[in-house]
Design a protein around this motif. Structure first.
Motif, PDB file in Angstrom:
ATOM      1  N   GLY A 116       7.715   1.680  -5.180  1.00 46.57           N
ATOM      2  CA  GLY A 116       8.345   1.232  -6.372  1.00 46.57           C
ATOM      3  C   GLY A 116       7.827  -0.360  -6.714  1.00 46.57           C
TER       4      GLY A 116
ATOM      5  N   ASP B  16       2.018 -12.809  -8.551  1.00 40.27           N
ATOM      6  CA  ASP B  16       2.150 -11.698  -7.972  1.00 40.27           C
ATOM      7  C   ASP B  16       3.278 -12.324  -6.513  1.00 40.27           C
TER       8      ASP B  16
ATOM      9  N   CYS C 199       4.921 -10.261  -4.664  1.00 38.64           N
ATOM     10  CA  CYS C 199       5.447  -9.072  -3.729  1.00 38.64           C
ATOM     11  C   CYS C 199       5.839  -9.331  -2.523  1.00 38.64           C
ATOM     12  N   HIS C 200       5.581 -10.767  -1.938  1.00 36.59           N
ATOM     13  CA  HIS C 200       6.142 -11.428  -0.603  1.00 36.59           C
ATOM     14  C   HIS C 200       7.275 -12.272  -1.081  1.00 36.59           C
TER      15      HIS C 200
ATOM     16  N   SER D  66       6.999  -5.463  -5.252  1.00 32.54           N
ATOM     17  CA  SER D  66       6.801  -4.698  -4.688  1.00 32.54           C
ATOM     18  C   SER D  66       7.951  -4.010  -3.837  1.00 32.54           C
TER      19      SER D  66
ATOM     20  N   LYS E 174       8.027  -4.584   2.561  1.00 35.70           N
ATOM     21  CA  LYS E 174       8.476  -5.486   1.675  1.00 35.70           C
ATOM     22  C   LYS E 174      10.094  -5.887   1.936  1.00 35.70           C
TER      23      LYS E 174
ATOM     24  N   TYR F  23      -4.978 -11.771   5.252  1.00 35.90           N
ATOM     25  CA  TYR F  23      -5.657 -10.385   4.989  1.00 35.90           C
ATOM     26  C   TYR F  23      -7.179 -10.686   5.328  1.00 35.90           C
TER      27      TYR F  23
ATOM     28  N   ASN G  86       5.150   1.467  -8.386  1.00 35.61           N
ATOM     29  CA  ASN G  86       4.581   0.498  -7.618  1.00 35.61           C
ATOM     30  C   ASN G  86       4.150  -0.631  -8.181  1.00 35.61           C
ATOM     31  N   ALA G  87       3.991  -1.775  -7.211  1.00 33.54           N
ATOM     32  CA  ALA G  87       3.493  -2.963  -7.723  1.00 33.54           C
ATOM     33  C   ALA G  87       2.125  -3.118  -8.124  1.00 33.54           C
ATOM     34  N   THR G  88       1.398  -2.193  -7.748  1.00 32.75           N
ATOM     35  CA  THR G  88      -0.032  -2.037  -8.215  1.00 32.75           C
ATOM     36  C   THR G  88       0.017  -1.646  -9.825  1.00 32.75           C
TER      37      THR G  88
ATOM     38  N   THR H 117      -4.988 -12.187  -0.269  1.00 32.76           N
ATOM     39  CA  THR H 117      -4.105 -11.075  -0.795  1.00 32.76           C
ATOM     40  C   THR H 117      -4.421  -9.861  -0.662  1.00 32.76           C
ATOM     41  N   PHE H 118      -3.520  -8.905  -0.887  1.00 29.79           N
ATOM     42  CA  PHE H 118      -3.829  -7.344  -1.095  1.00 29.79           C
ATOM     43  C   PHE H 118      -4.697  -7.121  -2.376  1.00 29.79           C
TER      44      PHE H 118
END
Ligand SMILES: *Cc1c(COP(=O)(O)O)cnc(C)c1O
Length: 383
Positions: A200, A157, A159-160, A188, A193, A329, A55-57, A81-82
């Protein structure tokens, strides 16, 4: 009518067939689909190297570790952000300083970043974590220039923002994640997404040494590479050379990712269309602030965020009418965990004001025109 979410995956029969085929193959994990996914994703974003993770984390964590974040390392992070974008620094024992955002692009404000850097002794900070919020890509050339002047690395990051680009000072398009200017970029594949594999993620880099460390940390810090072993007892022999993790993705997820990747461009085009229709519908309405647009940039539109005066009223009215709008967020410095580390309300006025008014409207490729018309009608009625 079924509730309309703010985002959702798009799974086709081809996707399902690709997963089933891999389930019947010799490898469920550590097989050839992972290399193939990494190669194809690297090509898609124009990066030299890509490392697939669970995962992206996890990707953010091993990127921070590969860049040398350890106890006491100070890193500047966007608050919009997350949680994972800042948590990855904390996992390594580093300290997070939040920098306020630009009121239009919602990205980390470059002028405020420079203020923070200039008001501390040289060498205080080691790096920055920036987020291509909602899918709007950073002008990385500009951030690289600042980073180089202050000796910083850059984690992007993204992810977006897979498929986004900006135009550099030479007029060339720079794809998000190509790592011309960022040290590592993270994506991500969570179902909301652009590309979905369940769980993933992917880390891209242009730096072969970082690549090696990312691969090492993904698999326990273990290597079997003969050239790197301290000794070699035989064919079975491997060494754990550093403390790593099991952050591997499976082959059937990689197969899903490869299949999804082949439709990524079409999904992005559809997101642009949806954004244009929202833009048109809300144009000239002084109660709605629509996303910042710029011709030199391709916005990937993971989110379509509007700002309105009474956000809670609109959120509640949309929910009551089956539209699951969301808020992206709650600023990270306001989370109890980060407040306990010394942050406080009032510290970052731009992102705090943004948070009072923002709302993410439904945005995903399979949103139908009829559904979008309904969303627009409800927004205009209740704003
Ligand atoms: C989704 C997301 C993450 C985390 O991704 P996972 O794959 O769920 O770990 C990190 N940062 C941002 C900006 C995200 O949107």
């Amino acid at each position: 009518m079924k509730p309309i979410p703010y985002g959702r995956q798009h799974i086709t029969d081809e996707d399902i067939a690709a997963v089933v085929e891999t389930l019947k193959s010799d490898f469920l994990t550590q097989g050839p689909k992972i290399d193939e996914f990494e190669r194809k994703f690297a090509d898609y974003v124009g990066a030299p190297y890509a490392v697939a993770v669970n995962n992206a984390t996890s990707g953010l964590h091993i990127a921070a570790k590969a860049l040398g974040v350890g106890p006491g390392t100070k890193v500047i992070v966007t608050p919009l952000t997350f949680a994972a974008s800042a948590n990855c620094i904390r996992y390594c024992g580093g300290d997070v300083t939040f920098c306020d955002i630009d009121p239009d692009t919602y990205l980390m404000d470059a002028a405020k970043l420079e203020q923070i850097l200039d008001s501390h002794p040289a060498g205080t900070f080691s790096g920055i974590v920036i987020v291509d919020f909602a899918g709007y890509p950073h002008n990385l050339e500009q951030y690289r220039e600042i980073a180089d002047r202050h000796g910083l690395w850059i984690i992007e990051d993204a992810c977006h923002a897979p498929g986004a680009w900006y135009t550099d000072s030479k007029g060339e398009r720079q794809l998000t994640g190509n790592c011309r200017f960022a040290d590592c970029t993270i994506f991500s594949f969570h179902p909301v997404k652009h590309i979905a594999t369940g769980e993933g993620g992917m880390v891209t880099t242009a730096n072969p040494e970082l690549l090696e460390r990312l691969r090492l940390y993904r698999t326990h810090g273990i290597t079997k590479d003969g050239a790197k072993l301290e000794k070699n007892d035989g064919g079975w022999y491997y060494e754990m050379q550093d403390l790593g993790f099991n952050y591997r993705i499976t082959d059937f997820q990689a197969a899903l990712g490869i299949s999804q990747l082949s439709r990524a461009e079409a999904g992005l085009v559809r997101r642009q269309e949806i954004a244009r229709r929202y833009d048109e519908a809300f144009k000239g309405n002084d109660k709605i602030k629509t996303p910042y647009r710029c011709d030199d940039v391709r916005h990937a539109f993971h989110l379509y965020v509007i700002q309105v005066l009474d956000r809670k009223a609109l959120y509640d009215a949309l929910r009551a009418n089956g539209i699951m709008a969301q808020v992206h967020y709650v600023p990270l410095h306001l989370m109890p965990y980060y407040r306990a580390l010394g942050n406080a309300p009032g510290q970052l006025p731009v992102v705090e004001n943004y948070y009072e008014h923002c709302l993410s409207l439904p945005m995903y490729p399979t949103l139908t025109d009829e559904e979008q018309e309904y969303v627009i009608k409800q927004v205009l009625q209740h704003v």
